[in-house]
Design an enzyme around this catalytic site. Structure first.
Site, PDB file in Angstrom:
ATOM      1  N   LYS A 110       0.917  -1.143  -0.012  1.00 58.25           N
ATOM      2  CA  LYS A 110      -0.064  -0.032  -0.095  1.00 58.25           C
ATOM      3  C   LYS A 110       1.062   1.275   0.076  1.00 58.25           C
ATOM      4  CE  LYS A 110      -4.624   0.593   0.434  1.00 58.25           C
ATOM      5  NZ  LYS A 110      -5.322  -0.400  -0.033  1.00 58.25           N
TER       6      LYS A 110
HETATM    7  N1  GLU Z   1      -7.184   0.096  -3.313  1.00 51.65           N
HETATM    8  C1  GLU Z   1      -7.906  -1.221  -3.359  1.00 51.65           C
HETATM    9  C2  GLU Z   1      -8.025  -2.210  -2.434  1.00 51.65           C
HETATM   10  O1  GLU Z   1      -7.808  -1.816  -1.233  1.00 51.65           O
HETATM   11  C3  GLU Z   1      -7.439  -2.109  -4.765  1.00 51.65           C
HETATM   12  C4  GLU Z   1      -6.114  -2.428  -4.836  1.00 51.65           C
HETATM   13  C5  GLU Z   1      -5.642  -2.983  -6.345  1.00 51.65           C
HETATM   14  O2  GLU Z   1      -6.589  -2.843  -7.012  1.00 51.65           O
HETATM   15  O3  GLU Z   1      -4.516  -3.263  -6.232  1.00 51.65           O
HETATM   16  O4  GLU Z   1      -8.271  -3.184  -2.195  1.00 51.65           O
END
Ligand code: GLU
Length: 421
Positions: A110
């Protein structure tokens, strides 16, 4: 928590407490447990940008890779004033379990920048994004770590990251991010994917509980990407969406909100939900306590706490957001018999279609919208059924079942690969 005090924030403590509970129940190897509690790699960067009035403002950015034993790490980038290292590390850990539970060949990561994106001009936002992308450049890449949108970021932000990365290497690299515009290798269905996935698991839960969609009322906290698409698809599926909210508060209509009209009046117009006059004004706290079949928290973490959990009045809680429920609240929901579809299962539609996008970019071959919807439904339905079956046979909650399945897959990868060197 004895070490890494810089991670020690409420959201990180929540992610670790969930992990500890699942790890304890599954008797996870203690060495592995120590390793998986903390991120594999964390990067903190300064992001100086020239503001429109010629001042230089310096923001703080992060990219945390929790684990990459099963493949490249994957996870969104969040722009929000409250972003900090502990929150990003927690979200990265949840991505690891989410990808493993969905059977995607990814680890978890993240990123984020502590900034209020709506207070920046488009030019400032682009400069912030490009400088942040340049600072995290050593970590990302289609085979290493693949960012995507999250709270406060969108397809345009992904396009700027893709361009910044491509400029550095000298050729177009679509697969370095997902959630891009279609023109540069994005996927059909990615924008609505998280909402569509939330609806898919709600349908499975309702079937399990023998509740008809036509008799279902829904309240949704958060009207961004996840909340608004969930509202639209629930409405299209025949449910009554009785309340929605954003940071400024919400609206309620017992007979069901007219979601298409609401979306037309709200999206991109600068109007608040209350301005649309389509329902009575309610606060976010009132929304969470509404009597409804399904409650969908689709905003930020730690919204359902031991303070408001006793007052929840829903049959199903479908966690569109990451980490919306605290440990104390979780126990209260269990006692109340609320059927919880945990975040790492409920909101995995986004990363699932991100995976489809990445595969299409690698193949340079793009799929039809119907193929994407069908494959998304397949993966989400089987993850739901696997979790439900595990929860039933092991007499565990849906959250613990989902975590145990995810953690077990990651543990197996670590044990097979062995400890380097
Ligand atoms: N931000 C989204 C999540 O928390 C998607 C992450 C992604 O597609 O890599 O799952």
């Amino acid at each position: 928590m004895s070490s890494l005090h810089e991670l020690d924030t409420p959201t990180f403590r929540l992610a670790v407490a969930q992990f500890d509970e699942a790890a304890e129940l599954m008797g996870l190897d203690s060495n592995l447990r120590e390793r998986l509690k903390f991120p594999q790699r964390s990067l903190v960067v300064s992001v100086p940008i020239r503001m429109d009035d010629n001042r230089v403002e310096v923001y703080t950015g992060y990219r945390v890779q929790h684990d990459s034993s099963r493949g490249p790490s994957k996870g969104g980038i969040r722009y929000h004033p409250d972003v900090n290292l502990g929150e990003v590390a927690a979200l990265a850990m949840w991505m690891t379990w989410k990808c493993a539970l969905a059977d995607l060949p990814y680890g978890g990561a993240k990123g984020g920048v502590a900034v209020a994106p709506k207070q920046l001009s488009r030019g400032e936002l682009q400069r912030l994004t490009r400088r942040y992308a340049a600072e995290i450049f050593p970590l990302i890449g289609p085979e290493k770590d693949v960012p995507a949108p999250d709270v406060g970021t969108d397809a345009q932000v992904m396009a700027w990251i893709m361009d910044t990365y491509s400029q550095q290497v000298g050729y177009a690299v679509p697969g370095v991010v997902t959630g891009k515009p279609l023109s540069i290798g994005g996927s059909l269905g990615r924008e609505e994917a998280t909402g569509r996935g939330v609806v898919c698991v709600i349908q499975e839960a309702l079937k399990h509980l023998r509740i008809e969609m036509g008799h279902t009322t829904v309240a949704i906290q958060g009207f961004g990407n996840v909340g608004s698409h969930t509202a639209r698809i629930m409405y299209e599926s025949g449910a009554k969406v009785v309340a929605v909210s954003d940071v400024e508060g919400g609206i309620y209509h017992a007979g069901g909100l007219d979601i298409p009209t609401l979306l037309a009046k709200y999206k991109g117009t600068g109007q608040t939900l209350a301005d649309t006059k389509l329902g009575d004004c309610i606060t976010n706290d009132e929304l969470l306590q509404l009597n409804c079949t399904v409650l969908v928290p689709a905003a930020l973490s730690e919204q359902i706490t031991d303070r408001n959990a006793p007052k929840l009045n829903c049959r199903v809680l479908a966690e569109g957001a990451n980490g919306p429920t605290t440990m104390g609240a979780d126990r209260i929901l269990q006692d109340k018999g609320i059927f919880v579809i945990p975040d790492i299962l409920a909101n995995s539609g986004g990363v699932i279609v991100s995976y489809f996008e990445w595969v299409q970019d690698a193949q340079r071959f793009f799929w039809k919208a119907t193929d994407i919807q069908e494959r998304l439904n397949d993966l989400m339905t089987s993850a739901f059924q696997r979790t439900l079956q595990f929860a039933t046979t092991k007499r565990a909650t849906m959250r613990i079942a989902a975590l145990m399945i995810g953690i077990d897959k990651v543990a197996k990868a670590h044990l097979h690969r062995g400890l380097y060197p």
